[in-house]
Design a protein around this motif. Structure first.
Motif, short mmCIF file in Angstrom:
data_model
loop_
_atom_site.label_atom_id
_atom_site.label_comp_id
_atom_site.label_asym_id
_atom_site.label_seq_id
_atom_site.Cartn_x
_atom_site.Cartn_y
_atom_site.Cartn_z
N ASN A 69 0.85 -1.19 0.00
CA ASN A 69 0.00 0.00 0.00
C ASN A 69 0.89 1.24 0.00
O ASN A 69 1.43 1.63 1.03
N ALA A 70 1.06 1.86 -1.17
CA ALA A 70 1.92 3.04 -1.29
C ALA A 70 1.16 4.29 -0.87
O ALA A 70 0.02 4.51 -1.29
N LYS A 71 1.80 5.11 -0.05
CA LYS A 71 1.21 6.34 0.45
C LYS A 71 2.08 7.53 0.04
O LYS A 71 3.31 7.42 -0.06
N VAL A 72 1.42 8.67 -0.20
CA VAL A 72 2.14 9.90 -0.50
C VAL A 72 2.58 10.54 0.81
O VAL A 72 1.75 10.87 1.66
N GLY A 73 3.89 10.72 0.96
CA GLY A 73 4.40 11.30 2.19
C GLY A 73 4.36 12.81 2.20
O GLY A 73 4.02 13.43 3.21
N ASN A 74 4.69 13.43 1.07
CA ASN A 74 4.72 14.89 0.98
C ASN A 74 3.37 15.40 0.49
O ASN A 74 3.23 15.95 -0.60
N ARG A 75 2.34 15.22 1.31
CA ARG A 75 0.97 15.53 0.91
C ARG A 75 0.51 16.91 1.37
O ARG A 75 -0.66 17.25 1.18
N ASN A 76 1.37 17.69 1.96
CA ASN A 76 0.95 18.98 2.52
C ASN A 76 1.11 20.14 1.55
O ASN A 76 1.15 21.29 1.95
N THR A 77 1.23 19.83 0.26
CA THR A 77 1.18 20.84 -0.78
C THR A 77 -0.03 20.53 -1.66
O THR A 77 -0.62 19.44 -1.57
N ILE A 78 -0.40 21.47 -2.51
CA ILE A 78 -1.56 21.23 -3.38
C ILE A 78 -1.33 20.03 -4.29
O ILE A 78 -2.17 19.13 -4.39
N ILE A 79 -0.16 19.99 -4.93
CA ILE A 79 0.14 18.87 -5.84
C ILE A 79 0.21 17.57 -5.05
O ILE A 79 -0.30 16.53 -5.50
N GLY A 80 0.82 17.63 -3.87
CA GLY A 80 0.90 16.43 -3.04
C GLY A 80 -0.46 15.95 -2.59
O GLY A 80 -0.74 14.74 -2.58
N ALA A 81 -1.34 16.88 -2.21
CA ALA A 81 -2.69 16.50 -1.77
C ALA A 81 -3.47 15.87 -2.93
O ALA A 81 -4.21 14.89 -2.73
N TRP A 82 -3.32 16.43 -4.13
CA TRP A 82 -4.01 15.84 -5.28
C TRP A 82 -3.54 14.39 -5.51
O TRP A 82 -4.36 13.50 -5.76
N GLN A 83 -2.23 14.17 -5.41
CA GLN A 83 -1.72 12.82 -5.62
C GLN A 83 -2.12 11.89 -4.48
O GLN A 83 -2.35 10.70 -4.69
N HIS A 84 -2.21 12.44 -3.28
CA HIS A 84 -2.66 11.64 -2.14
C HIS A 84 -4.07 11.11 -2.39
O HIS A 84 -4.37 9.93 -2.16
N ILE A 85 -4.97 11.99 -2.86
CA ILE A 85 -6.33 11.56 -3.19
C ILE A 85 -6.30 10.48 -4.26
O ILE A 85 -7.00 9.46 -4.19
N GLU A 86 -5.45 10.69 -5.28
CA GLU A 86 -5.36 9.74 -6.38
C GLU A 86 -4.86 8.38 -5.90
O GLU A 86 -5.40 7.33 -6.28
N TYR A 87 -3.83 8.38 -5.03
CA TYR A 87 -3.28 7.13 -4.53
C TYR A 87 -4.32 6.35 -3.73
O TYR A 87 -4.51 5.16 -3.92
N VAL A 88 -4.99 7.06 -2.81
CA VAL A 88 -5.94 6.38 -1.93
C VAL A 88 -7.16 5.91 -2.71
O VAL A 88 -7.60 4.76 -2.58
N MET A 89 -7.70 6.80 -3.51
CA MET A 89 -8.94 6.48 -4.22
C MET A 89 -8.70 5.59 -5.44
O MET A 89 -9.31 4.54 -5.58
N GLY A 90 -7.79 6.04 -6.31
CA GLY A 90 -7.61 5.32 -7.56
C GLY A 90 -6.79 4.07 -7.42
O GLY A 90 -7.25 2.97 -7.71
N PHE A 91 -5.56 4.21 -6.91
CA PHE A 91 -4.65 3.08 -6.89
C PHE A 91 -5.10 1.99 -5.93
O PHE A 91 -5.18 0.81 -6.28
N ASN A 92 -5.40 2.38 -4.69
CA ASN A 92 -5.66 1.35 -3.69
C ASN A 92 -7.06 0.75 -3.80
O ASN A 92 -7.24 -0.45 -3.56
N LEU A 93 -8.06 1.54 -4.17
CA LEU A 93 -9.37 0.94 -4.44
C LEU A 93 -9.28 0.00 -5.63
O LEU A 93 -9.88 -1.08 -5.64
N ASP A 94 -8.53 0.43 -6.65
CA ASP A 94 -8.34 -0.44 -7.81
C ASP A 94 -7.69 -1.76 -7.40
O ASP A 94 -8.10 -2.83 -7.86
N ARG A 95 -6.66 -1.67 -6.57
CA ARG A 95 -5.95 -2.90 -6.19
C ARG A 95 -6.85 -3.85 -5.40
O ARG A 95 -6.74 -5.06 -5.53
N ARG A 96 -7.71 -3.29 -4.56
CA ARG A 96 -8.65 -4.15 -3.86
C ARG A 96 -9.56 -4.87 -4.86
O ARG A 96 -9.85 -6.06 -4.73
N MET A 97 -10.03 -4.14 -5.85
CA MET A 97 -10.91 -4.72 -6.87
C MET A 97 -10.19 -5.80 -7.65
O MET A 97 -10.69 -6.92 -7.81
N TYR A 98 -8.99 -5.47 -8.16
CA TYR A 98 -8.24 -6.44 -8.95
C TYR A 98 -7.82 -7.65 -8.12
O TYR A 98 -7.78 -8.78 -8.63
#
Length: 774
Positions: free
Chosen positions: A530-559
């Protein structure tokens, strides 16, 4: 701690590196091509909206305004208004004569039926056409002119010109002239204003428009008798209202478009027969003016020369032009009556080519927009279907994996090898080692320095010494790329399970222990963490954090639940060493070596699973440029891997499950749907601007709410703080568009045969131990 020095002289560039060098010069043109495609799509949408009077449309209509500035003889005059010699003059229709006129066409349903009736009864008519409709149905206009009918301008978007600026008036006229030139090869001097009626309705606002158009050589046409067929009052009423009183001549108005016209079609034959029986003849507006011209010449003692009316159209500018006599030229033989030209003029030169270009562009828009609409429906269903699948399957996965009785088998306690490929990771490598030093599972650490020039090896040795770590080996090799570094680490690993992580990643103390537990099942060949974004306290980091949690990890549960996991993330993954060697190790054939080997493991018959409790904290790209570079490589590498393993579609047995299930899902959800997903945003913007702003905005918010629900559930499963979801609306407006462009760019690169090399991102080392991440 040991060090293996690099050997020999520097190697020659690999095949993929040579190809990458050739492709580098082609990347900028591909970016330009992607931008041009987006611009073309936008232009087509704008043109389509404009054709439907949804761009720049203005439905305001003036009523009840004063006419104090309009001469009385104009208000009381005939239905044809000209400006001969600069003087406003009206022409009346002779007795027992009907100038049959139709407004608002052409229409693909009703206009051909009207033409059929006119041809049957040998009756000519004058059609005042809307330019946008002309450009959409050019074949009808061509048939109309070839049949001997006359055309006039009814503006391009059917607006009340009294509200418009001079520039807008010119544009409405010029564009309609171009549409006529492209459709039928003619331009015209006749004009009828939308929402006009009889001359006594001219007011102080519309009069300057008629004057200005008259100066350009246009003849404005009004109505004597209105059938009011647009009200659909019944056939008998249409015939009654269209009949002039007491044998008078009239300019009679019907409509061949603008609504349902079946009553008009039914009334027209009866009306024509009735008027002919009453001794009426039918003519065009030009025919009326020709008769008036002949009568005037006869009254002045001159022989009619057969000239016909109107100013000569200047198609190049769209104006009617300053034909001889039309705007004040000398009369024939010194007489007092102007010599008039035909209402139609053959379009030639630039005007003709511009007109044909307009018609061609409209044809493209007419084909493209409906096609995109169908694509939008398909994409919408696919996107919503994906959300539904993710929610349902992710919940089932969570309930299955978090049951108290769930177990992979006997605890895996034997030591494992952790491989860290590193290239110029001086900012991060010490943090990586510090996190591994706290591991609760016995490990050996192999750092493979891939030709770093920033002292990564020395920093690694110093950090290991400072931490008192004796289980660290640093292997140096000439720069050969990440796959080669990983393969070197696998060959030198001492244990049968290898954990792979990036040099900018930190593990929690329990990460390795959690990650290797699935290997208790002998069928498991690889585990995704389960990969997590560590530098999430910037706008770009927060966007990627949402993407990792929602897109990557939900996808991996499904697959995972579907047993077709497509990717073991490079930041955190574990493999059986023998399985890696069995499939040939990490391949240099693609830029997504993690996806490549994962698919290879499936095809070799191994199970690949997801362990959500094994968390790794990685440093996401800190700038848009670096983010583009990373995602471009990911997207393109994924396409390469899928193409490389395309034969998995025909694999048989358990090893063919990825080809039967995973491959179609990855292609649909990670390539096809994202490529066409911009249609949702394009059509949302289109609807907001051109159709119904409120309805489109509500639809956009509805989709956003669905995404928020999915994201909130993903955050709940991963026990993440919800405050980052406040960034999601902005993510949808900005970040997602960038991801679309990245994927489109990748597709263009793939289609044009380009190759890319692994691109190193600039790191800051700001991601420390997990305890410091909130």
């Amino acid at each position: 701690m040991t060090t293996t020095p690099s050997r020999g002289r520097r190697r020659a560039p690999s095949r993929i590196e040579r190809a990458a060098g050739k492709a580098a010069a082609l990347q900028k043109p591909r970016v330009i091509l992607a931008g041009l495609l987006l611009l073309a799509l936008t232009s087509v949408m704008l043109l389509d909206g404009y054709l439907r009077a949804e761009v720049g449309g203005d439905q305001r209509v003036r009523t009840g305004a004063s006419a104090s500035e309009v001469p009385d003889d104009i208000l009381d005059g005939g239905p044809i208004l000209t400006f001969r010699g600069g003087q406003a003059t009206t022409v009346s229709v002779p007795d027992k004569t009907i100038a049959l006129t139709f407004d608002d066409g052409p229409n693909p349903t009703w206009t051909p039926e009207v033409l059929e009736i006119l041809e049957k009864y040998d009756v000519p008519a004058t059609f005042f056409l809307v330019g946008s409709m002309v450009s959409r149905y050019p074949d009808i206009v061509e048939d109309l002119v070839e049949q001997g009918n006359e055309v006039g301008i009814h503006t391009f978007t059917h607006v009340d010109l009294s509200y418009q600026s001079d520039a807008r008036v010119d544009r409405e006229m010029e564009q309609t002239q171009l549409a006529l030139a492209g459709a039928a090869g003619v331009t015209t001097t006749l004009f009828r204003a939308p929402y006009s009626s009889e001359t006594d309705a001219i007011d102080n606002y519309s009069w300057p428009v008629y004057q200005r158009l008259g100066e350009d050589g246009y003849t404005s046409v009004f109505v004597d008798t209105d059938s009011d067929d647009w009200k659909r009052p019944g056939v008998s009423n249409i015939i009654k209202w269209a009949t002039p009183e007491d044998g008078k001549g009239a300019s009679v108005l019907f409509h061949d478009a603008g609504g349902e016209r079946s009553q008009t079609i039914a009334a027209l034959p009866t009306y024509i027969k009735k008027m002919k029986a009453a001794g009426y003849t039918f003519t065009t507006i030009s025919g009326v003016m020709q008769e008036e011209n002949a009568a005037a010449r006869e009254a002045s003692g001159q022989q009619a020369d057969g000239a016909v009316p109107g100013g000569e159209a200047d198609g190049a500018t769209g104006g009617a032009g300053a034909a001889e006599g039309a705007t004040g030229g000398a009369g024939a033989a010194g007489g007092t009556v102007d010599r008039l030209q035909a209402a139609h003029r053959e379009a030639t030169g630039v005007t003709l080519y511009e007109g044909k270009a307009l018609v061609a562009a409209v044809a493209v828009a007419e084909w493209t927009v409906p096609t995109l609409s169908v694509g939008l429906a398909v994409v919408g269903v696919a996107v919503m279907g994906r959300f539904g699948m993710m929610l349902i399957l992710a919940r089932r996965h969570y309930r299955k994996r978090n049951k108290r009785r769930f177990s992979w088998g006997p605890d895996v306690t034997r030591p494992v090898s952790v491989i860290v490929p590193a290239y110029n990771e001086k900012e991060c490598i010490a943090n990586t080692l510090e996190s591994l030093a706290r591991s609760t599972h016995p490990i050996e650490i192999i750092i493979v320095d891939d030709g770093s020039t920033d002292g990564t090896s020395e920093i690694s040795r110093e950090a290991a010494g400072a931490l008192g770590m004796t289980n660290v080996r640093v292997i140096r090799q000439e720069n050969s790329g990440k796959p080669a570094a990983l393969n070197n680490g696998v060959r030198n690993a001492s244990h049968d399970i290898v954990v792979m992580m990036d040099g900018d990643t930190v593990f929690e103390p329990d990460t390795v222990r959690q990650l290797v537990q699935p290997f208790a099942d002998p069928k498991v060949g690889a585990v995704a963490g389960n990969a997590k974004v560590g530098n999430r306290n910037t706008i770009i980091g927060a966007w990627q954090h949402i993407e990792y949690v929602m897109g990557f990890n939900l996808d991996r549960r499904m697959y995972d639940l579907l047993r077709c996991m497509p990717t073991i993330p490079g930041a955190i993954g574990a493999f059986r060493r023998d399985a890696v060697l069995e499939v040939g190790g990490m391949s240099e054939d693609t830029l997504a070596e993690d996806t490549d080997i994962t698919i290879a493991m499936h095809r070799a018959g191994w199970n690949v699973v997801y362990q959500e409790h094994a968390r790794a904290w990685t440093e996401a790209p800190g700038s848009l440029k670096q983010l583009w570079s990373q995602r471009y490589r990911w997207s393109y590498g994924t396409m390469q891997a899928l193409w490389k393993h395309r034969k998995s579609l025909t694999d048989k047995g358990p090893a063919g499950r990825f080809g039967r299930v995973g491959m179609p899902l990855v292609v649909l959800f990670q390539i096809v749907t994202p490529v066409f997903a911009p249609l949702i945003d394009v059509f949302t913007a289109y609807s907001m601007i051109f159709i119904d702003f409120k309805a489109a905005l509500l639809a956009w918010f509805a989709v956003l709410c669905v995404q928020l629900v999915c994201a909130a559930y993903a955050f709940r499963l991963d026990r993440e703080k919800y405050r980052y979801l406040l960034m999601m609306p902005l993510q949808q407006l900005a970040y997602r568009q960038m991801m679309y462009l990245v994927l489109i760019h990748s597709c263009i690169t793939a289609l044009t045969g380009g190759r890319l090399r692994w691109q190193k991102l600039k790191r800051t080392g700001e991601v420390g131990t997990p305890a410091g991440v909130s």
